[in-house]
Design an enzyme around this catalytic site. Sequence first.
Site, mmCIF file in Angstrom:
data_model
loop_
_atom_site.group_PDB
_atom_site.id
_atom_site.type_symbol
_atom_site.label_atom_id
_atom_site.label_comp_id
_atom_site.label_asym_id
_atom_site.label_seq_id
_atom_site.Cartn_x
_atom_site.Cartn_y
_atom_site.Cartn_z
ATOM 1 N N ASP A 47 -5.408 3.181 -13.474
ATOM 2 C CA ASP A 47 -5.786 2.005 -14.258
ATOM 3 C C ASP A 47 -7.157 2.279 -14.888
ATOM 4 O O ASP A 47 -8.147 1.606 -14.566
ATOM 5 C CB ASP A 47 -5.827 0.763 -13.363
ATOM 6 C CG ASP A 47 -4.473 0.471 -12.735
ATOM 7 O OD1 ASP A 47 -3.571 0.032 -13.463
ATOM 8 O OD2 ASP A 47 -4.320 0.709 -11.520
ATOM 9 N N LEU A 73 0.815 -1.209 0.000
ATOM 10 C CA LEU A 73 0.000 0.000 0.000
ATOM 11 C C LEU A 73 0.857 1.270 0.000
ATOM 12 O O LEU A 73 1.934 1.324 0.574
ATOM 13 C CB LEU A 73 -0.910 0.004 1.235
ATOM 14 C CG LEU A 73 -1.895 -1.172 1.352
ATOM 15 C CD1 LEU A 73 -2.795 -0.982 2.562
ATOM 16 C CD2 LEU A 73 -2.735 -1.341 0.086
ATOM 17 N N HIS A 80 -3.356 4.369 -2.658
ATOM 18 C CA HIS A 80 -4.389 3.547 -2.028
ATOM 19 C C HIS A 80 -5.089 4.329 -0.917
ATOM 20 O O HIS A 80 -6.313 4.292 -0.789
ATOM 21 C CB HIS A 80 -3.776 2.274 -1.416
ATOM 22 C CG HIS A 80 -3.208 1.319 -2.425
ATOM 23 N ND1 HIS A 80 -1.870 1.030 -2.483
ATOM 24 C CD2 HIS A 80 -3.797 0.591 -3.403
ATOM 25 C CE1 HIS A 80 -1.650 0.160 -3.445
ATOM 26 N NE2 HIS A 80 -2.803 -0.126 -4.025
#
Length: 282
Positions: free
Chosen positions: A152, A33, A37
Amino acid sequence: MIICHKREELRRVLDGFRLKKQSLGFVPTMGALHQGHLSLINQGLQENAFMVVSIFVNPTQFDNAADLIKYPRTLAHDIELLQSFSERIVVYAPTVEDIYGNTIAAKSFDFDGLEHQMEGKFRKGHFDGVGTVVKRLFEIVQPDYAYFGEKDFQQLRIIQKLVEKHALNVKVIGCDIFRAADGLAMSSRNQRLSEAHRAVAPFIYQILKAAKLRFGMENAKEVTEWVEAQFDMQALLELEYFTIADENTLLPLETKENTKSYRAFIAVFAGEIRLIDNIALN
């Protein structure tokens, strides 16, 4: 903070929240992480009573076995980081067997062609693996909202399509890309960059920003050729692809239309580390 390793214990915990009619957000991760995140989790905490954060390195979405082996696994550090971040987090850190049972295999999905563009051309079977694990996690967690980063972006669109086509009762929220001070998009892979490659990696975002400016004056072919020429002069970075595509369909741009939104997508090798990024163009 509550930590669960089995889906049965997670369900018992979450059933208690549902009895109180408390909204539940979800951020699925593969661990290692970072601040990117945490930005997703933070947005979820602002909009929900509790957040579930899954930490699971999904074997079925790696087309390269070496990548799976090398992927950083830092569960103890991840849990410590989340404990210091908020008490309103439930961590789900399952084993492979808890997710897949005795058959570790991806199911086949039809995402209306989204899966065949960009990453789909270079990572065979990747989005079948993503669809398999995300659908399974949605079924286990049953969140009201799920948060995904726009770094993404293709994955985000595919998960939105997954929810639509399978009538899953969750709202998918896309969140802004979280960047380091020098512009590099935050990624767990950044931990594996050499000092030299980390120093030059911000070039990727610099090129994206320049491409956005050129997009207002040039066509997609001209912008693409300019980007390719810039990387030809950059010895430490190897361009895999640069594509300007429709944000909705992800199809490459042929003729610009004022009513559509476009985004530039890029994949670059910094040594053996593959980095992706994107930018909205209009």
